[in-house]
Design a protein around this motif. Structure first.
Motif, PDB file in Angstrom:
ATOM      1  N   ALA A  76       2.138   1.794  -3.510  1.00 10.81           N
ATOM      2  CA  ALA A  76       1.082   2.272  -4.403  1.00 10.81           C
ATOM      3  C   ALA A  76       0.775   3.743  -4.170  1.00 10.81           C
ATOM      4  O   ALA A  76       0.511   4.497  -5.113  1.00 10.81           O
ATOM      5  N   ARG A  77       0.823   4.166  -2.915  1.00 13.66           N
ATOM      6  CA  ARG A  77       0.564   5.583  -2.607  1.00 13.66           C
ATOM      7  C   ARG A  77       1.615   6.491  -3.231  1.00 13.66           C
ATOM      8  O   ARG A  77       1.328   7.646  -3.570  1.00 13.66           O
ATOM      9  N   LEU A  95      -6.157  -1.390  -8.141  1.00 12.16           N
ATOM     10  CA  LEU A  95      -5.988  -0.186  -8.945  1.00 12.16           C
ATOM     11  C   LEU A  95      -7.273  -0.026  -9.740  1.00 12.16           C
ATOM     12  O   LEU A  95      -7.717  -0.978 -10.403  1.00 12.16           O
ATOM     13  N   VAL A 132      -4.478   8.483  -4.815  1.00 11.50           N
ATOM     14  CA  VAL A 132      -5.186   7.549  -3.933  1.00 11.50           C
ATOM     15  C   VAL A 132      -6.690   7.804  -3.955  1.00 11.50           C
ATOM     16  O   VAL A 132      -7.141   8.956  -3.947  1.00 11.50           O
ATOM     17  N   ALA A 168      -4.954   4.230  -6.760  1.00 11.12           N
ATOM     18  CA  ALA A 168      -4.793   3.185  -5.753  1.00 11.12           C
ATOM     19  C   ALA A 168      -6.001   3.223  -4.838  1.00 11.12           C
ATOM     20  O   ALA A 168      -6.219   4.209  -4.120  1.00 11.12           O
ATOM     21  N   ARG A 209      -5.342  -1.162   3.583  1.00  9.76           N
ATOM     22  CA  ARG A 209      -4.907  -2.183   2.632  1.00  9.76           C
ATOM     23  C   ARG A 209      -5.186  -1.730   1.201  1.00  9.76           C
ATOM     24  O   ARG A 209      -6.218  -1.131   0.917  1.00  9.76           O
ATOM     25  N   LEU A 210      -4.229  -2.015   0.282  1.00  6.10           N
ATOM     26  CA  LEU A 210      -4.457  -1.776  -1.134  1.00  6.10           C
ATOM     27  C   LEU A 210      -5.378  -2.870  -1.662  1.00  6.10           C
ATOM     28  O   LEU A 210      -5.027  -4.049  -1.653  1.00  6.10           O
ATOM     29  N   ILE A 212      -7.720   2.286  -1.666  1.00  6.16           N
ATOM     30  CA  ILE A 212      -7.262   1.895  -0.334  1.00  6.16           C
ATOM     31  C   ILE A 212      -8.445   1.708   0.597  1.00  6.16           C
ATOM     32  O   ILE A 212      -9.316   2.587   0.710  1.00  6.16           O
ATOM     33  N   ALA A 252       0.828  -1.210   0.000  1.00  5.13           N
ATOM     34  CA  ALA A 252       0.000   0.000   0.000  1.00  5.13           C
ATOM     35  C   ALA A 252       0.859   1.254   0.000  1.00  5.13           C
ATOM     36  O   ALA A 252       0.537   2.242  -0.678  1.00  5.13           O
TER      37      ALA A 252
END
Length: 306
Positions: free
Chosen positions: A245-246, A289, A251, A278, A285-286, A280, A242
């Motif tokens: 991804a951030r 996408l 986000v 992303a 938690r991711l 979230i 996560a």
């Protein structure tokens, strides 16, 4: 021999590795697999064996991010040696031509490198991983074939010249920093600048210092980064999925209900913001996408719970 663990036993993460010279990118991946005792490890963007510096690895479901990371802009520190041409355009190849640089001025060097900045049609080195009719170009060259690769569109954002020095009376070394798009061959810049100067050129050193938002400042040797992930689930050189991804994507914070829906591959209302986001969950938690498609946002890549 350490038994293989299920991939789920290791938290999905990125490893920011500082690759040493003499190792292929595949060697680094293999070493990470051995330390972690898992199979699902990949990398985002190959580095030549001669090159050092940042190699981003994905572990577990984080490998699903790698295709999106590979297209990021890159930054390199490099040393160009003028006065010698090699078959590989770097120091590891056989010398094919020599010429004295005694008459080459700093002004001429800077002008030749400035001509390599901007949108270019760059011909990759014939000894490269580019495929020709299904076979790697370097395999064809090693088999004795003549290979001419098609030019490709790349962008060199800048070339900063730091220092010029003369290791011998006939050679000229130029230390530079190159910021460029993915797919750019820095050794092709050395080759083409040397050709423009009429003396030939190749790389004697190459170090990748950044790729997208990641840099060597946080990178560690592969054993250290993989060991930290295996033993603690975090540590130097390790980025949780996560968190990674951030850094790469804008986000979208999901509600609990949206997190459940997206986790099942369902569509949720669009936000009106273009591009991948992303997604979230409230607990951090991711989940996926996601990308807008009209009035809804759809899952482009899902990340199941560990």
């Amino acid at each position: 021999m350490t038994p293989k663990r299920a991939d789920a036993a290791v938290p999905p993460s990125l490893l920011l590795v500082d690759k040493p010279g003499g190792m292929t990118s595949h060697d680094v991946v293999a070493r990470a697999r051995r330390v972690l005792s898992v199979r699902r490890v990949g990398h985002a963007g190959t580095l030549d064996p001669m090159a050092t510096g940042l190699l981003v690895l994905g572990v577990g479901s984080a490998t699903r991010l790698l295709g999106h990371l590979a297209g990021s802009d890159k930054t390199y520190d490099a040393t160009i040696r003028l006065g010698l041409r090699t078959v590989t355009d770097d120091r590891e190849g056989e010398v094919t031509a020599t010429a004295s640089t005694a008459g080459v001025t700093e002004e001429a060097v800077r002008a030749a490198l400035a001509a390599q900045v901007g949108a270019l049609q760059q011909v990759p080195s014939s000894v490269s991983a580019v495929k020709v009719d299904g076979r790697r170009s370097y395999d064809r060259v090693r088999a004795g074939e003549e290979v001419e690769l098609a030019p490709r569109s790349v962008t060199v954002h800048r070339i900063d010249v730091h220092r010029l020095s003369r290791p011998t009376a006939d050679l000229l070394d130029v230390e530079v920093t190159v910021a460029c798009s993915t797919g750019t061959y820095v050794r092709a810049i050395a080759r083409d600048a040397g050709a423009a100067l009429g003396v030939g050129g190749h790389l004697t050193a190459l170090r990748r210092t950044s790729s997208g938002p990641f840099s060597t400042e946080r990178a560690r040797p592969v054993e250290e980064a993989a060991g930290a992930l295996a033993e603690q689930g975090s540590g130097p050189g390790v980025l949780a999925l996560a968190d990674a991804a951030r850094l790469v994507f804008p986000v979208r914070e999901l509600t609990a209900a949206e997190a459940v829906a997206v986790g099942h591959g369902q569509r949720v209302p669009a936000t009106g913001a273009p591009g991948l986001h992303a997604a979230i969950a409230p607990q951090g938690r991711l989940v996926a996408l996601v990308e807008d498609a009209g009035q809804v946002a759809k899952v482009a890549v899902g990340f199941p719970p560990a």
